[in-house]
Design a protein around this motif. Structure first.
Motif, mmCIF file in Angstrom:
data_model
loop_
_atom_site.group_PDB
_atom_site.id
_atom_site.type_symbol
_atom_site.label_atom_id
_atom_site.label_comp_id
_atom_site.label_asym_id
_atom_site.label_seq_id
_atom_site.Cartn_x
_atom_site.Cartn_y
_atom_site.Cartn_z
ATOM 1 N N VAL A 62 11.854 19.314 42.943
ATOM 2 C CA VAL A 62 11.289 20.124 44.284
ATOM 3 C C VAL A 62 11.769 20.939 44.233
ATOM 4 N N VAL A 63 11.907 21.735 44.485
ATOM 5 C CA VAL A 63 11.997 22.727 45.354
ATOM 6 C C VAL A 63 11.933 22.896 46.764
ATOM 7 N N VAL B 146 11.391 29.924 40.541
ATOM 8 C CA VAL B 146 12.370 29.154 39.984
ATOM 9 C C VAL B 146 12.781 28.999 39.094
ATOM 10 N N LYS B 147 13.603 28.993 38.217
ATOM 11 C CA LYS B 147 14.074 27.875 36.329
ATOM 12 C C LYS B 147 14.737 26.956 36.642
ATOM 13 N N PHE C 65 17.949 24.237 48.316
ATOM 14 C CA PHE C 65 17.832 22.959 47.085
ATOM 15 C C PHE C 65 17.454 23.147 46.643
ATOM 16 N N ILE C 66 17.302 22.212 45.281
ATOM 17 C CA ILE C 66 16.682 21.276 44.574
ATOM 18 C C ILE C 66 16.862 19.954 44.151
ATOM 19 N N PRO D 168 19.509 15.800 45.829
ATOM 20 C CA PRO D 168 19.168 17.559 45.777
ATOM 21 C C PRO D 168 20.351 18.148 45.370
ATOM 22 N N ILE D 169 20.206 19.123 44.548
ATOM 23 C CA ILE D 169 21.313 20.399 43.901
ATOM 24 C C ILE D 169 21.276 21.147 45.204
ATOM 25 N N TYR D 170 22.424 21.294 45.727
ATOM 26 C CA TYR D 170 22.744 22.648 46.097
ATOM 27 C C TYR D 170 22.987 23.874 46.295
#
Length: 641
Positions: free
Chosen positions: A502-503, A518-519, A632-633, A418-420
C-alpha cells in the motif's frame, strides 16, 4: 568400331527414339475443381443451435460432444469473440485437437464443450452492449443481461443435450470471465461450479478501462473493434510503429478517439460522459454485487500476478466474498506467474523469466480439473482443492497459504512493514528523524515529454511486448530526470512479501492536478553465470497509477491545492515474492505512464477527456520524506518458508 559395337549403337538409338515417341502427353489442365475430400474419421459431433432466451432472442451456440457420450458434464463458455472459431483450432477429427489448448484436460475427461456468442455478437441475435450492467441496475434498458441469458442457456442445455448428466460448469477468461461472474449473480440450479479467469469486474477501479481514474488509452481501439460490427469489428490502422508519437500528436484521449472515428460510437460516448466513479460504474462493479448475496456455486477465481489488462477483478471478488464469511469450500483463489489469459496458454515463461515447469498446464491438470470433476461427476473423488493456490515468483514454486491476502499465517502477528522513501535515493525501514535538509525530492513533469510505459517504439502490433510490459527491465527509464528512484542496499537475508503493498505518498505539485505512478521492483544482482541476461535486471513486481483529483473521493473529483504536501494512499497489485539475499528493493515514482494512460493536463479541468492543448502544463512535483511528511510503502512481510 567393331561390327558388334555398331549393332549395339543402332539398337540403342532405335530404343531411345521409340521410348520418346511413347511419352504421355501433359493434360490440358491439372486443376481438379470437383475433388472430393475423403471422409475423415472423427471421434466427436459438432452441432449448432439457436438457443431461445426468455424474450425470444436466439443465441448462437456450438455444442461439441464425444461420439457415444453418456451422462457427461457440460462445460460452458459465453464469448464475444466468435463461438464458431473457438471450436476450430484444427481440421482434425479428434476433439482434443479441434478445441483450444485449455480444453484438453476437459476433453480427455469426457466433457461436453459448449461455446456461445453473447447477445448481439457474431451469430447471436439481439442488441449488443459491451460488458453491460444488469438490467436491474437502471442503466441498461436494452434487455441484454448476461445473468438471465446464462440462466436460460443452461436451462436449455440440460433439457436438450441428451448426452449430458444435467450438470454444468462455466469457465472463461477476460470478457468471458465477466460472463461467468454475471451468471453467478443468479445462477441456474444446474450450474454446479465456475472458474472466472482474469474476469473484467470493475472497469473503472482497476480493470480494462481505468486505473484509479486514469484512462487506459488502448481501450479506444478495443471499442472500435468490438462495437462497429456484429461480427469482426473494424481495425483502424495507426500511423507508423510508435503509438507514443501517435497519441502525443493527437492530443487528449478524446482527440485520439476522434482520429479513429470512435466519436461515432455509443460505447465511447458513455466513457466520456462518465469520467468519475459515479453510479454508472458502481452499478456494474461485480466485486461489490457478488458480495451482496450468498454465493451458492463453488468458484475458483484466477488471476495472473502480471496481468496487464484485468488485474483487479479476481482478487477483489474473492476478498469481497471472504468479507461476507462465504465458506472456503465455495471461494477459492489462484494467482499464477502469468500475463493476461496466459492461464489458457503455455505457462513455462514470461518475458525473461523461466519457471521450473509449465505452470499453466500444471494448474489445469492438478487443480482445475479435479475441482470441476468433484462437482460435475457424481463418481469423482473429492478434490483436495486449496483455498488459495499462489506462485512464489522469487522462489519459483507454488504455495498454499491458509490465509490470504494477509501478512502472516495463522498463529503469528501481522507484520505490515513500512519502507520509507529517504534522502539520497535510499529506501529505509527506519522512519525519518527530525526535520532537516530539503525534506523532499522533486522533478518536473512535462506533458509534452511523458515517461513511456515500455521502451519505444510502442508498436501496437507487437503483441509480445504488450503481454510482457509488466516485467520489462526498468533500466530503460534510468537517467530520466522525471523519475525518482529509491533503493536499499543488497539484502543480507531473504525477505518475503505476500499480499498487497500500500502506497502512502506525501506529495505536492505546482499544478492543480497530478498523476502518481509507483513501481515496486526487485533489482537482481550482477551475474556472471546463468541467467546472465538477468544481471542487474530491474524486475517490476507491482505497478499502478493514481489520478490525484480523486484523492478524497472517486465520485467527486476536486482540484489539488498547489504547493501543499498532501497524502495519497492507494494499493498496488498483489505480490507473492521472495527477495533473495543479494537482491535490492527498489521503488520508482513518476507522473506519467504513456501512452498506456492518458496524460493528466496538470491543470484541473472538469473532464480530462475534453482538455484543450493550452490545459497541458509543466508542473514541479515534490515527494516528501521528512518527519511528519513521510512517504512510504507498507510491505506485506511474512516469514520465509
Amino acid at each position: 568400331m567393331s561390327k558388334l559395337s555398331s549393332v549395339v549403337a543402332v539398337l540403342l538409338i532405335i530404343s531411345a527414339a521409340s521410348g520418346f515417341s511413347q511419352q504421355p502427353k501433359l493434360p490440358a489442365d491439372e486443376l481438379t475443381p470437383n475433388f472430393k475430400v475423403p471422409a475423415q474419421p472423427s471421434d466427436f459431433d459438432k452441432r449448432v443451435a439457436m438457443v431461445p432466451m426468455r424474450d425470444g432472442v436466439k443465441l448462437y451456440t456450438v455444442i461439441v460432444v464425444h461420439k457415444g457420450a453418456k451422462d457427461a458434464p457440460i462445460l460452458l463458455t459465453r464469448t464475444c469473440y466468435n463461438a464458431a472459431k473457438r471450436a476450430e483450432r484444427s481440421k482434425s477429427g479428434r476433439m482434443i485437437e479441434a478445441l483450444p489448448l485449455s480444453d484438453e484436460v476437459f476433453v480427455a475427461a469426457g466433457y461436453i464443450r459448449v461455446y456461445q456468442d453473447v447477445r448481439g455478437k457474431y451469430g447471436s441475435e439481439g442488441p449488443y452492449l459491451m460488458t453491460p450492467p444488469p438490467t436491474s441496475s437502471g442503466y441498461n434498458p436494452s434487455g441484454a443481461d448476461d445473468t438471465t441469458d446464462a440462466y436460460d442457456t443452461i436451462d436449455w442445455l440440460v433439457k436438450n443435450v441428451p448426452e449430458s448428466n444435467g450438470r454444468v460448469g462455466m469457465i472463461g477468461s477476460s470478457y468471458e470471465g465477466f460472463t461467468v461472474v454475471m451468471a453467478l449473480l443468479h445462477p441456474h440450479p444446474a450450474l454446479k461450479v465456475a472458474a472466472p479467469e482474469s474476469p473484467m469486474v470493475d472497469g473503472w477501479m482497476g480493470d480494462d478501462w481505468f486505473h484509479y481514474g486514469a484512462f487506459r488509452q488502448p481501450s479506444i481501439d478495443y471499442f472500435v473493434e468490438q462495437t462497429t460490427n456484429r461480427g469482426e469489428g473494424v481495425e483502424v490502422p495507426h500511423a507508423g510503429r510508435d503509438d507514443y508519437s501517435n497519441y502525443l500528436l493527437a492530443g487528449s484521449a478524446e482527440d485520439f478517439a476522434r482520429s479513429l472515428g470512435a466519436d461515432q460510437l455509443a460505447s465511447w460516448r458513455v466513457v466520456v460522459e462518465h469520467p468519475a466513479y459515479d453510479g454508472f460504474w458502481q452499478s456494474q462493479a461485480l466485486d461489490k454485487l457478488i458480495g451482496q448475496q450468498p454465493l451458492t456455486v463453488p468458484t475458483m477465481w484466477e488471476q495472473g500476478l502480471w496481468d496487464q489488462e484485468d488485474m483487479w477483478g479476481a482478487i477483489h471478488s474473492y476478498r469481497a466474498l471472504k468479507a461476507e464469511n462465504i465458506p472456503d469450500s465455495l471461494n477459492h483463489l489462484v494467482m499464477g506467474p502469468w500475463s493476461h489469459s496466459q492461464i489458457n496458454r503455455e505457462g513455462r515463461s514470461l518475458g525473461p523469466l523461466t519457471w521450473a515447469t509449465d505452470t499453466a498446464a500444471q494448474w489445469r491438470r492438478e487443480v482445475l480439473l479435479p475441482f470441476f470433476n468433484q462437482y460435475l461427476k457424481p463418481d469423482a473423488v473429492k478434490a483436495d482443492t486449496p483455498d488459495v493456490y499462489i506462485y512464489n515468483t522469487g522462489e519459483d514454486r507454488w504455495e498454499t497459504p491458509s490465509i490470504f491476502p494477509a501478512s502472516c499465517e495463522k498463529g503469528c502477528p501481522v507484520t505490515s512493514r513500512p519502507i520509507y522513501l529517504a534522502p539520497g535515493g535510499e529506501l529505509s525501514f527506519d522512519p525519518p528523524q527530525a526535520k532537516g535538509g530539503a525534506g523532499f525530492d522533486e522533478y518536473v513533469s512535462d506533458p509534452a515529454k511523458p515517461v513511456p510505459y515500455r521502451p519505444r517504439p510502442v508498436d501496437p502490433a507487437d503483441g509480445n511486448a504488450w503481454r510482457t510490459w509488466l516485467v520489462t527491465d526498468q533500466r530503460f527509464v534510468d537517467g530520466r530526470t522525471d523519475v525518482l528512484t529509491y533503493e536499499t542496499e543488497p539484502l543480507k537475508q531473504a525477505m518475503k512479501l505476500s499480499g498487497e503493498p500500500v502506497v502512502h505518498l506525501v506529495a505536492s505539485t505546482t499544478g492543480s492536478d497530478a498523476d502518481w505512478v509507483v513501481k515496486l521492483i526487485d533489482v537482481q544482482p550482477d551475474r556472471k553465470v546463468p541467467p546472465v541476461e538477468l544481471s542487474g535486471y530491474e524486475l517490476p513486481l507491482a505497478t499502478d497509477i493514481f489520478r490525484g483529483r480523486y484523492r478524497t473521493s472517486f465520485e467527486r473529483p476536486e482540484a489539488i491545492s498547489p504547493n501543499e504536501p498532501l497524502p495519497y494512499v492507494f494499493a498496488l497489485p498483489i505480490v507473492n515474492h521472495t527477495f533473495l539475499p543479494g537482491h535490492r528493493i527498489m521503488v520508482q515514482v513518476q507522473s506519467t505512464l504513456f501512452p498506456l494512460y492518458d496524460r493528466n493536463p496538470q491543470r484541473f479541468v472538469p473532464n480530462i477527456f475534453e482538455a484543450k492543448p493550452s490545459d497541458y502544463q509543466k508542473a514541479t512535483q515534490r515527494v516528501w520524506h521528512e518527519s511528519g511528511k513521510a512517504s512510504f510503502i507498507t510491505l506485506p512481510v511474512v516469514p520465509p518458508i
